[in-house]
Scaffold this active site. Structure first.
Site, mmCIF file in Angstrom:
data_model
loop_
_atom_site.group_PDB
_atom_site.id
_atom_site.type_symbol
_atom_site.label_atom_id
_atom_site.label_comp_id
_atom_site.label_asym_id
_atom_site.label_seq_id
_atom_site.Cartn_x
_atom_site.Cartn_y
_atom_site.Cartn_z
ATOM 1 N N ARG A 192 32.147 45.804 39.683
ATOM 2 C CA ARG A 192 31.114 46.711 40.189
ATOM 3 C C ARG A 192 31.670 47.853 41.028
ATOM 4 N NH1 ARG A 192 28.949 42.204 39.024
ATOM 5 N NH2 ARG A 192 30.857 41.426 39.945
ATOM 6 N N THR A 193 32.500 47.517 42.003
ATOM 7 C CA THR A 193 32.916 48.545 42.960
ATOM 8 C C THR A 193 33.723 49.633 42.250
ATOM 9 O OG1 THR A 193 32.959 46.836 44.641
ATOM 10 C CG2 THR A 193 33.998 48.911 45.217
ATOM 11 N N LYS B 290 57.136 46.694 43.462
ATOM 12 C CA LYS B 290 58.557 46.949 43.764
ATOM 13 C C LYS B 290 58.796 46.968 45.268
ATOM 14 C CE LYS B 290 58.763 49.986 39.733
ATOM 15 N NZ LYS B 290 58.918 51.376 39.310
ATOM 16 N N ARG C 210 40.862 49.475 47.065
ATOM 17 C CA ARG C 210 40.596 48.053 47.311
ATOM 18 C C ARG C 210 41.949 47.408 47.528
ATOM 19 N NH1 ARG C 210 36.584 44.043 44.432
ATOM 20 N NH2 ARG C 210 35.308 45.186 45.911
ATOM 21 N N HIS D 111 34.195 45.436 53.900
ATOM 22 C CA HIS D 111 33.795 46.073 52.644
ATOM 23 C C HIS D 111 32.608 46.985 52.981
ATOM 24 C CE1 HIS D 111 33.107 46.806 48.524
ATOM 25 N NE2 HIS D 111 33.087 45.585 48.024
HETATM 26 C C1 NCD Z 1 32.592 41.288 46.467
HETATM 27 C C2 NCD Z 1 33.969 41.579 47.001
HETATM 28 O O1 NCD Z 1 34.844 42.007 46.253
HETATM 29 O O2 NCD Z 1 34.130 41.415 48.185
HETATM 30 N N1 NCD Z 1 32.258 41.914 45.289
HETATM 31 C C3 NCD Z 1 31.770 43.184 45.344
HETATM 32 O O3 NCD Z 1 32.433 44.108 45.742
HETATM 33 N N2 NCD Z 1 30.506 43.357 44.955
HETATM 34 C C4 NCD Z 1 32.165 39.888 46.555
HETATM 35 C C5 NCD Z 1 33.055 38.784 46.091
HETATM 36 O O4 NCD Z 1 34.160 38.969 45.599
HETATM 37 O O5 NCD Z 1 32.607 37.653 46.209
#
Ligand code: NCD
Length: 329
Positions: free
Chosen positions: A71-72, A101, A123, A151
């Protein structure tokens, strides 16, 4: 536009750069700025998508994902392309980039900055990964989830979802449940709720994975009433919003995972105990903690919540590119 002006527009002036790293950088005013623009984009995407695509033509966004994401990553990519922003980057950056590396986050950020992108979305598997990149970056860094840390853009879309559906955030009773120790979405949501006056937050979790003390301290400081329980049932009937999360298998020993994975499952009998107008949310992915049978219930709101990520990220991208977002450092 002359070449020089274009180059200047692409390179953020040092000192003027706004990174999005944590929930506590926002004020209520800035959040509502994001929400109002997200709502506008939500309707414009249906009525005038072509017009939207002209808005930021020539701008670029880099998506660097060191941990898995559906999703993100995709919603940032789509948000960018609906606004005319070109997307570059890599998934699985832990293996596909020079991180494998031994390159540091700082060096990667410095180097990416030299290619004149306008935004860098990260991320990271490390809690401080995005912050380390931001410490040397003249390009805005957006934290798209960092280890067991924060997040913040998920919290933005979670609050937007509540704001849209319930018409308010103040005065609501919010149940946040699941793996609260390792789940960064629950941590960021609870932190961002501090900008409002929820009636009460009820944390529901096995005792091994309770909400972090840092987040609880913030709630205390902001005088937000909360309680921590390890039984779901009583909390359900009180909730206006139930925010459920998965047990983070990859962030705990296997034995613990096996012991707690089936502790809190929401099926139809549980959902039917919720108020008629309460909503059930989940950041997704869900594993088995919300039964599929719940999906058709009118309280299930998690797929719409995921869709809202698109509008909120469009708003965030636009406000950052226009330098209209005023966040604390
Ligand atoms: C979450 C995350 O990556 O923190 N997913 C997201 O971004 N919607 C939740 C998860 O991994 O459980």
């Amino acid at each position: 536009m002359s070449n020089r002006r274009r180059a200047n527009a692409a390179a953020p002036r040092s000192g003027a750069v706004t990174h999005v790293l944590r929930s506590d950088q926002f004020t209520r005013q800035e959040l509502e700025k994001v929400f109002r623009l997200a709502a506008r984009y939500e309707s414009m995407l249906r009525s005038a998508p072509q017009k939207l695509r002209k808005q930021f033509a020539g701008k670029t966004l880099v998506n660097m994902f060191y941990e898995p994401s559906t999703r993100t990553r995709m919603s940032f990519a789509f948000a960018a392309s609906h606004l005319g922003v070109t997307v570059h980057g890599t998934e699985n950056a832990k293996e596909f980039s020079s991180a494998i590396k031994g390159e540091t986050p700082e060096d990667t950020a410095r180097m990416l900055g030299g290619y004149f992108p306008d935004l860098i979305v990260v991320r990271h598997n490390r809690k401080r990964g995005p912050e380390r990149m931001a410490s040397v970056s003249r390009v805005p860094i957006i934290n798209a989830g960092a280890g067991r840390g924060e997040h913040p853009t998920q919290a933005l879309l979670d609050l937007y979802t509540i704001w849209k559906k319930k018409g308010r955030i103040d005065g609501l009773t919010v149940v946040i449940g699941g793996d609260l120790k390792n789940g960064r979405t629950a941590r960021s949501l609870a932190s961002m709720l501090c900008l409002y006056r929820p009636a009460r937050i009820i944390f529901v979790s096995p005792k091994q994975v309770r909400m972090g003390k840092d987040v609880l301290a913030r709630l205390k400081e902001k005088e937000i009433a909360y309680e921590q329980v390890s039984i779901l049932n009583g909390a359900l009937a009180k909730a206006d919003v139930v925010y459920w999360t998965r047990v983070q298998k990859e962030r705990m020993p296997e034995g613990l995972y096996k012991r707690i994975k089936d502790r809190f499952i929401i099926g139809l009998p549980q959902v039917q105990r919720m108020k008629q107008d309460a909503i059930l949310m989940h950041p997704l992915p869900r594993v088995n903690e919300i039964r599929k049978a719940v999906d058709g219930n009118h309280r299930a709101h998690y797929f719409k919540q995921a869709e809202n990520g698109l509008y909120v990220r469009m708003a965030l991208i636009a406000l950052l590119l226009r330098r209209q977002l005023k966040l604390r450092p």
